[in-house]
Design a protein around this motif. Sequence first.
Motif, short mmCIF file in Angstrom:
data_model
loop_
_atom_site.label_atom_id
_atom_site.label_comp_id
_atom_site.label_asym_id
_atom_site.label_seq_id
_atom_site.Cartn_x
_atom_site.Cartn_y
_atom_site.Cartn_z
N GLU A 203 5.42 -18.15 -5.30
CA GLU A 203 6.27 -19.13 -5.74
C GLU A 203 7.57 -19.12 -5.16
OE1 GLU A 203 7.63 -21.78 -9.88
OE2 GLU A 203 6.12 -19.97 -9.84
N ASP A 204 8.17 -20.07 -4.38
CA ASP A 204 9.45 -20.08 -3.95
C ASP A 204 9.56 -19.33 -2.86
OD1 ASP A 204 10.33 -22.07 -5.86
OD2 ASP A 204 10.60 -20.45 -7.46
N SER A 205 8.51 -18.79 -2.22
CA SER A 205 8.96 -17.83 -1.29
C SER A 205 9.29 -18.34 0.05
CB SER A 205 7.40 -17.10 -1.02
OG SER A 205 7.60 -15.90 0.18
N VAL A 206 10.05 -17.85 0.94
CA VAL A 206 10.54 -18.73 2.12
C VAL A 206 10.01 -17.63 3.34
CG1 VAL A 206 12.61 -19.73 1.37
CG2 VAL A 206 12.85 -17.38 2.24
N VAL A 207 9.07 -16.61 3.12
CA VAL A 207 8.68 -15.95 4.15
C VAL A 207 7.01 -16.08 3.84
CG1 VAL A 207 10.63 -14.38 4.42
CG2 VAL A 207 8.65 -13.67 2.84
N ASP A 208 6.40 -15.73 4.94
CA ASP A 208 4.78 -15.43 4.98
C ASP A 208 4.58 -14.30 4.02
OD1 ASP A 208 4.14 -13.34 7.44
OD2 ASP A 208 5.97 -14.41 7.69
N ASP A 209 3.28 -14.36 3.53
CA ASP A 209 3.22 -13.20 2.58
C ASP A 209 1.25 -13.12 2.45
OD1 ASP A 209 2.11 -15.43 0.47
OD2 ASP A 209 4.09 -14.85 -0.46
N ASN A 210 0.89 -14.06 3.56
CA ASN A 210 -0.71 -13.57 3.49
C ASN A 210 -1.19 -14.28 5.09
OD1 ASN A 210 -3.26 -15.50 3.79
ND2 ASN A 210 -3.68 -14.31 1.92
N PHE A 211 -2.10 -13.56 5.61
CA PHE A 211 -2.25 -14.09 6.95
C PHE A 211 -3.75 -13.60 7.19
CE2 PHE A 211 0.04 -10.08 8.17
CZ PHE A 211 -1.21 -9.39 8.54
N ASP A 212 -4.51 -14.58 8.26
CA ASP A 212 -5.82 -14.31 8.76
C ASP A 212 -5.69 -14.65 10.27
OD1 ASP A 212 -8.40 -14.09 9.33
OD2 ASP A 212 -9.14 -15.23 7.63
N VAL A 213 -5.49 -13.57 10.83
CA VAL A 213 -5.29 -13.64 12.56
C VAL A 213 -6.54 -13.09 13.19
CG1 VAL A 213 -3.87 -12.78 14.37
CG2 VAL A 213 -2.86 -13.22 12.23
N HIS A 214 -6.85 -13.98 14.35
CA HIS A 214 -8.14 -13.92 15.07
C HIS A 214 -7.76 -13.61 16.52
CE1 HIS A 214 -10.77 -14.92 11.39
NE2 HIS A 214 -9.90 -15.83 11.20
N LEU A 215 -8.03 -12.59 16.78
CA LEU A 215 -7.90 -12.27 18.40
C LEU A 215 -9.03 -12.34 19.23
CD1 LEU A 215 -5.65 -8.90 17.98
CD2 LEU A 215 -4.87 -11.46 18.17
N TYR A 216 -9.20 -13.03 20.10
CA TYR A 216 -10.25 -13.20 21.24
C TYR A 216 -10.27 -12.64 22.49
CZ TYR A 216 -10.91 -16.74 17.51
OH TYR A 216 -11.19 -17.54 16.53
N TYR A 217 -11.28 -12.00 22.90
CA TYR A 217 -11.27 -11.21 23.96
C TYR A 217 -12.35 -11.72 25.20
CZ TYR A 217 -8.25 -7.49 21.82
OH TYR A 217 -7.52 -6.86 21.15
N ALA A 218 -12.13 -11.09 26.39
CA ALA A 218 -12.83 -12.00 27.51
C ALA A 218 -14.28 -11.52 27.28
CB ALA A 218 -12.18 -11.46 28.83
N ASN A 219 -14.60 -10.57 26.53
CA ASN A 219 -15.98 -10.05 26.64
C ASN A 219 -16.92 -10.73 25.51
OD1 ASN A 219 -14.98 -8.68 24.67
ND2 ASN A 219 -15.71 -6.47 25.26
N GLY A 220 -15.82 -11.50 24.74
CA GLY A 220 -16.56 -12.05 23.50
C GLY A 220 -16.52 -11.57 22.39
N LEU A 221 -15.50 -10.34 22.23
CA LEU A 221 -15.17 -9.65 21.15
C LEU A 221 -14.38 -10.38 20.17
CD1 LEU A 221 -14.73 -7.03 19.31
CD2 LEU A 221 -13.08 -6.50 20.99
N LYS A 222 -14.28 -10.41 19.00
CA LYS A 222 -13.44 -11.16 18.16
C LYS A 222 -12.94 -10.07 17.18
CE LYS A 222 -14.28 -13.94 14.34
NZ LYS A 222 -14.52 -14.89 13.76
N VAL A 223 -11.49 -9.97 16.96
CA VAL A 223 -11.10 -9.05 15.97
C VAL A 223 -10.46 -10.04 14.93
CG1 VAL A 223 -9.30 -6.96 15.74
CG2 VAL A 223 -10.73 -7.32 17.92
N SER A 224 -10.77 -9.75 13.85
CA SER A 224 -9.92 -10.45 12.82
C SER A 224 -9.05 -9.47 11.84
CB SER A 224 -10.87 -10.95 11.63
OG SER A 224 -11.77 -11.78 12.28
N LEU A 225 -7.69 -9.90 11.61
CA LEU A 225 -6.77 -9.11 10.84
C LEU A 225 -6.22 -9.95 9.83
CD1 LEU A 225 -4.64 -8.22 14.32
CD2 LEU A 225 -6.62 -7.01 13.21
N ILE A 226 -6.32 -9.11 8.75
CA ILE A 226 -6.52 -9.83 7.34
C ILE A 226 -5.28 -9.09 6.61
CG2 ILE A 226 -7.42 -10.77 5.41
CD1 ILE A 226 -9.99 -10.78 7.26
#
Length: 346
Positions: A203-226
């Motif tokens: 509550e009232d935060s002005v910065v991010d405190d949760n993320f779900d980031v997905h990285l995609y690679y040329a060979n089809g690999l997906k890396v999820s960072l949570i």
Amino acid sequence: MKTLNIAIAGSGYSARLFHVPFFKTDDRFRICKVYERSTERAKAWLPDVKIVRDYAELLTDEIDLVVITTPNQTHYAMVKQAILAKKNVLVEKPLVATSQQAMELNELAQQHHVTLYVYQNRRWDSHIATAKEILQKGLVGEPVDCEIRMERYAKSKNPKQWKETGEQGTGLMYDLGVHLIDQAVYLFGKPQAVFADIRSQHEDSVVDDNFDVHLYYANGLKVSLIASKYVRETNAQFALHGKLGSYLKAKADQQENLLINGIVPVGNWNAESEEWWGILHTEQDNQVVRYAYPNVATSYRALFDNLYANIIENAPQLVDIEQVILVLNIIEKAFASAKHGQKVSI
């Protein structure tokens, strides 16, 4: 053996926990000075150290290495000042807030023939070091998916007020995200694109405190960072899936907790028992096998070993500045993705 004279900027959690215990137990380093603006906290764990009130007092002739553990917002100016004084620099992550600033400092360090090293210690977490070996040995086949988590529970906002200002370079992406993205780059190299969901949950935060980031690679690999600050019951901290099998490690690396509890980082100080090992479930010799896979021997001390070798022998940096710049560029693209709700090329 040459002993490097060290000056440390800052005396907070990072200096006390992640740097001083390793320097104090290594004859290759000598801590000479600590810069604190008004306190003398360093005297509690370095009773004989000289406390200075002016950062410039760290940059005197006898100092070989300046270690910067101050708030993120100060890194650019302090690193630049140290480089211009022709000092080798070890700086806490993130190096700076933008990839452009990182490129500038890298160029400056090269011009002045000094080492610029970023403290990306989480490459030496047990699950990352072990996954690196598993990938090199091809034990899960071609990787197709990977998920890396850093989950915590914190009912309140960060007590370190500088982390909650909303300035560029603050928030969870620049705190834990920089570690997770660096781990992905270390394991898999440069991705082609990123898609990110970055949120503020407190509550009232002005910065991010949760993320779900997905990285995609040329060979089809997906890396999820949570990462999140509202997780009491965590998921598996690391999961790697390939075309032959999977490697999962449920429990997080314990080096930080051991250091918090005062364990001295020497010898086999951070070895995990078998119950903490990850599970390898794959095919070997045409048979499906499932067993606890032994952790690779690893320690944050490896970073200091490489730092010393780089300064003294010009050994290649394991935490390469080009990778640091890439990580910051991915963070910038992740924020752009979250803003526009679409995948962004890297």
